[in-house]
Design a protein around this motif. Structure first.
Motif, mmCIF file in Angstrom:
data_model
loop_
_atom_site.group_PDB
_atom_site.id
_atom_site.type_symbol
_atom_site.label_atom_id
_atom_site.label_comp_id
_atom_site.label_asym_id
_atom_site.label_seq_id
_atom_site.Cartn_x
_atom_site.Cartn_y
_atom_site.Cartn_z
ATOM 1 N N SER A 251 0.821 -1.210 0.000
ATOM 2 C CA SER A 251 0.000 0.000 0.000
ATOM 3 C C SER A 251 0.854 1.258 0.000
ATOM 4 C CB SER A 251 -0.926 0.007 1.220
ATOM 5 O OG SER A 251 -0.164 -0.050 2.424
ATOM 6 N N ALA A 252 2.161 1.108 0.213
ATOM 7 C CA ALA A 252 3.049 2.262 0.248
ATOM 8 C C ALA A 252 3.207 2.862 -1.147
ATOM 9 C CB ALA A 252 4.421 1.860 0.809
ATOM 10 N N ASP A 253 3.641 4.108 -1.190
ATOM 11 C CA ASP A 253 3.880 4.805 -2.459
ATOM 12 C C ASP A 253 5.018 4.107 -3.204
ATOM 13 O OD1 ASP A 253 4.341 6.504 -4.549
ATOM 14 O OD2 ASP A 253 4.610 8.305 -3.329
ATOM 15 N N PRO A 254 4.809 3.659 -4.461
ATOM 16 C CA PRO A 254 5.892 2.973 -5.191
ATOM 17 C C PRO A 254 7.140 3.828 -5.359
ATOM 18 C CG PRO A 254 3.780 2.690 -6.301
ATOM 19 C CD PRO A 254 3.567 3.707 -5.225
ATOM 20 N N ASP A 255 6.970 5.156 -5.353
ATOM 21 C CA ASP A 255 8.134 6.028 -5.487
ATOM 22 C C ASP A 255 8.952 6.104 -4.202
ATOM 23 O OD1 ASP A 255 7.499 6.625 -8.112
ATOM 24 O OD2 ASP A 255 6.207 8.311 -7.533
ATOM 25 N N ASP A 256 8.350 5.674 -3.099
ATOM 26 C CA ASP A 256 9.066 5.639 -1.820
ATOM 27 C C ASP A 256 9.652 4.236 -1.661
ATOM 28 O OD1 ASP A 256 10.032 5.830 0.726
ATOM 29 O OD2 ASP A 256 8.173 6.617 1.616
ATOM 30 N N GLN A 257 10.829 4.023 -2.255
ATOM 31 C CA GLN A 257 11.408 2.681 -2.290
ATOM 32 C C GLN A 257 11.658 2.102 -0.906
ATOM 33 O OE1 GLN A 257 11.765 0.860 -5.101
ATOM 34 N NE2 GLN A 257 12.258 -0.843 -3.754
ATOM 35 N N PRO A 258 12.203 2.850 0.048
ATOM 36 C CA PRO A 258 12.399 2.260 1.384
ATOM 37 C C PRO A 258 11.097 1.792 2.029
ATOM 38 C CG PRO A 258 13.703 4.253 1.140
ATOM 39 C CD PRO A 258 12.804 4.193 -0.051
ATOM 40 N N ALA A 259 10.033 2.585 1.919
ATOM 41 C CA ALA A 259 8.753 2.190 2.517
ATOM 42 C C ALA A 259 8.168 0.989 1.787
ATOM 43 C CB ALA A 259 7.771 3.363 2.479
ATOM 44 N N TRP A 260 8.309 0.970 0.460
ATOM 45 C CA TRP A 260 7.802 -0.145 -0.346
ATOM 46 C C TRP A 260 8.497 -1.450 0.064
ATOM 47 C CZ3 TRP A 260 4.230 -0.389 -4.487
ATOM 48 C CH2 TRP A 260 4.272 -1.553 -5.253
ATOM 49 N N THR A 261 9.831 -1.390 0.150
ATOM 50 C CA THR A 261 10.606 -2.568 0.518
ATOM 51 C C THR A 261 10.311 -2.998 1.952
ATOM 52 O OG1 THR A 261 12.364 -1.876 -0.999
ATOM 53 C CG2 THR A 261 12.930 -3.527 0.659
ATOM 54 N N ALA A 262 10.208 -2.017 2.842
ATOM 55 C CA ALA A 262 9.945 -2.338 4.252
ATOM 56 C C ALA A 262 8.614 -3.040 4.409
ATOM 57 C CB ALA A 262 9.985 -1.064 5.087
ATOM 58 N N GLU A 263 7.600 -2.634 3.654
ATOM 59 C CA GLU A 263 6.291 -3.293 3.759
ATOM 60 C C GLU A 263 6.343 -4.719 3.236
ATOM 61 O OE1 GLU A 263 1.655 -2.592 2.339
ATOM 62 O OE2 GLU A 263 3.078 -0.905 2.389
ATOM 63 N N LEU A 264 7.077 -4.933 2.130
ATOM 64 C CA LEU A 264 7.232 -6.289 1.611
ATOM 65 C C LEU A 264 7.921 -7.191 2.633
ATOM 66 C CD1 LEU A 264 8.289 -5.829 -2.128
ATOM 67 C CD2 LEU A 264 6.149 -6.760 -1.264
ATOM 68 N N VAL A 265 9.012 -6.685 3.209
ATOM 69 C CA VAL A 265 9.772 -7.471 4.183
ATOM 70 C C VAL A 265 8.919 -7.760 5.411
ATOM 71 C CG1 VAL A 265 11.769 -7.448 5.724
ATOM 72 C CG2 VAL A 265 12.003 -6.644 3.364
ATOM 73 N N SER A 266 8.173 -6.748 5.865
ATOM 74 C CA SER A 266 7.326 -6.933 7.045
ATOM 75 C C SER A 266 6.263 -7.997 6.797
ATOM 76 C CB SER A 266 6.673 -5.599 7.411
ATOM 77 O OG SER A 266 5.760 -5.759 8.478
ATOM 78 N N THR A 267 5.667 -7.986 5.605
ATOM 79 C CA THR A 267 4.646 -8.983 5.282
ATOM 80 C C THR A 267 5.237 -10.382 5.238
ATOM 81 O OG1 THR A 267 3.428 -7.336 3.983
ATOM 82 C CG2 THR A 267 2.907 -9.652 3.586
ATOM 83 N N ARG B 73 7.907 -11.492 6.775
ATOM 84 C CA ARG B 73 8.261 -11.929 8.125
ATOM 85 C C ARG B 73 7.029 -12.363 8.905
ATOM 86 N NH1 ARG B 73 12.678 -7.202 9.775
ATOM 87 N NH2 ARG B 73 14.465 -8.116 8.642
ATOM 88 N N ALA B 74 5.924 -11.646 8.739
ATOM 89 C CA ALA B 74 4.687 -12.021 9.434
ATOM 90 C C ALA B 74 4.182 -13.368 8.944
ATOM 91 C CB ALA B 74 3.630 -10.943 9.223
#
Length: 237
Positions: A93-109, A111-112
């Motif tokens: 759901s993060a902004d695709p242009d915000d690469q750190p947030a995009w990657t962090a959400e993928l990693v968080s998912t 890990r969960a």
């Protein structure tokens, strides 16, 4: 697991195998410290299918030997791998242009999912013929006739002329040309015919897909369709 959960697990194991019980206070403390060191990152249980006590019970069902921490860690790692194998990353759901947030959400998912906190997102199961299709999805497919809406298919047609020609032929009741191998260019089943560009020295410079199949492939597909129809007639009769 924290030390209290480790102690509860060891108490459960002691009921299954009295040999694992340490009566000496020092030995019991050392055993607790060892298991906590090796299983500190393994949960006692998760909301979706993991339970360390089940792993211990399965060990004693299959082995006469005393359980070791590795006998709990191995099933846990297998559990994690299996869940990640079933998981398809959903679009963050993060902004695709915000690469750190995009990657962090993928990693968080991920890990969960691996930790058993969230269920895998099984997007692959939607298109897999080996999985039962959701009734709502099946109703939608029956309504539109394809997983690609007609408007999107028409938009994509100029960018994939070979597939568009194949779909148009099938819609008109003509045989599916790509259902047979082309004997001229040796294109396998399911792939369009190919055009070879010959260089000045006689060698092949490039191979590009053709928008239309070779005539021999058309004839071969028609013959196969005719043979199939003839073979089905006695069965229908």
């Amino acid at each position: 697991m924290d030390r209290r959960e480790i102690a509860a697990l060891l108490a459960y194991i002691g009921r299954l195998d009295p040999r694992s019980i340490r009566t000496d206070e020092g030995e019991a403390r050392d055993q607790l410290a060892q298991w906590h060191e090796l299983l500190g990152d393994v949960p006692m249980a998760t909301p979706h299918g993991w339970d360390a006590r089940v792993a211990a019970r399965q060990h004693y069902r299959a082995s006469p030997y005393q359980i070791q921490p590795a006998d709990v860690v191995r099933p846990w790692e297998s559990y994690r791998r299996n869940r990640l194998a079933l998981h398809s990353d959903p679009t963050p759901s993060a902004d695709p242009d915000d690469q750190p947030a995009w990657t962090a959400e993928l990693v968080s998912t991920r890990r969960a999912v691996a930790a058993g906190i969230a269920q895998p997102a099984q997007a692959r199961a939607i298109t897999s013929s080996q999985e039962e299709i959701n009734p709502r999805l099946q109703a939608r497919l029956d309504q539109i006739g394809s997983c690609i809406p007609p408007a999107a298919r028409a938009t994509l047609a100029p960018f994939r002329p070979a597939r568009a020609a194949r779909e148009a032929a099938v819609a008109q009741g003509l045989p599916d040309v790509l259902s047979v191998r082309c004997e001229w260019c040796l294109a396998p089943v399911g792939e369009p015919c190919r055009r070879r560009r010959i260089g000045p020295n006689g060698g092949v410079r490039a191979i590009t897909p053709r928008a239309t199949p070779h005539p021999g492939r058309l004839d071969l597909a028609a013959q196969q369709a005719q043979h199939t129809e003839q073979a089905q007639q006695p069965a229908l009769a």
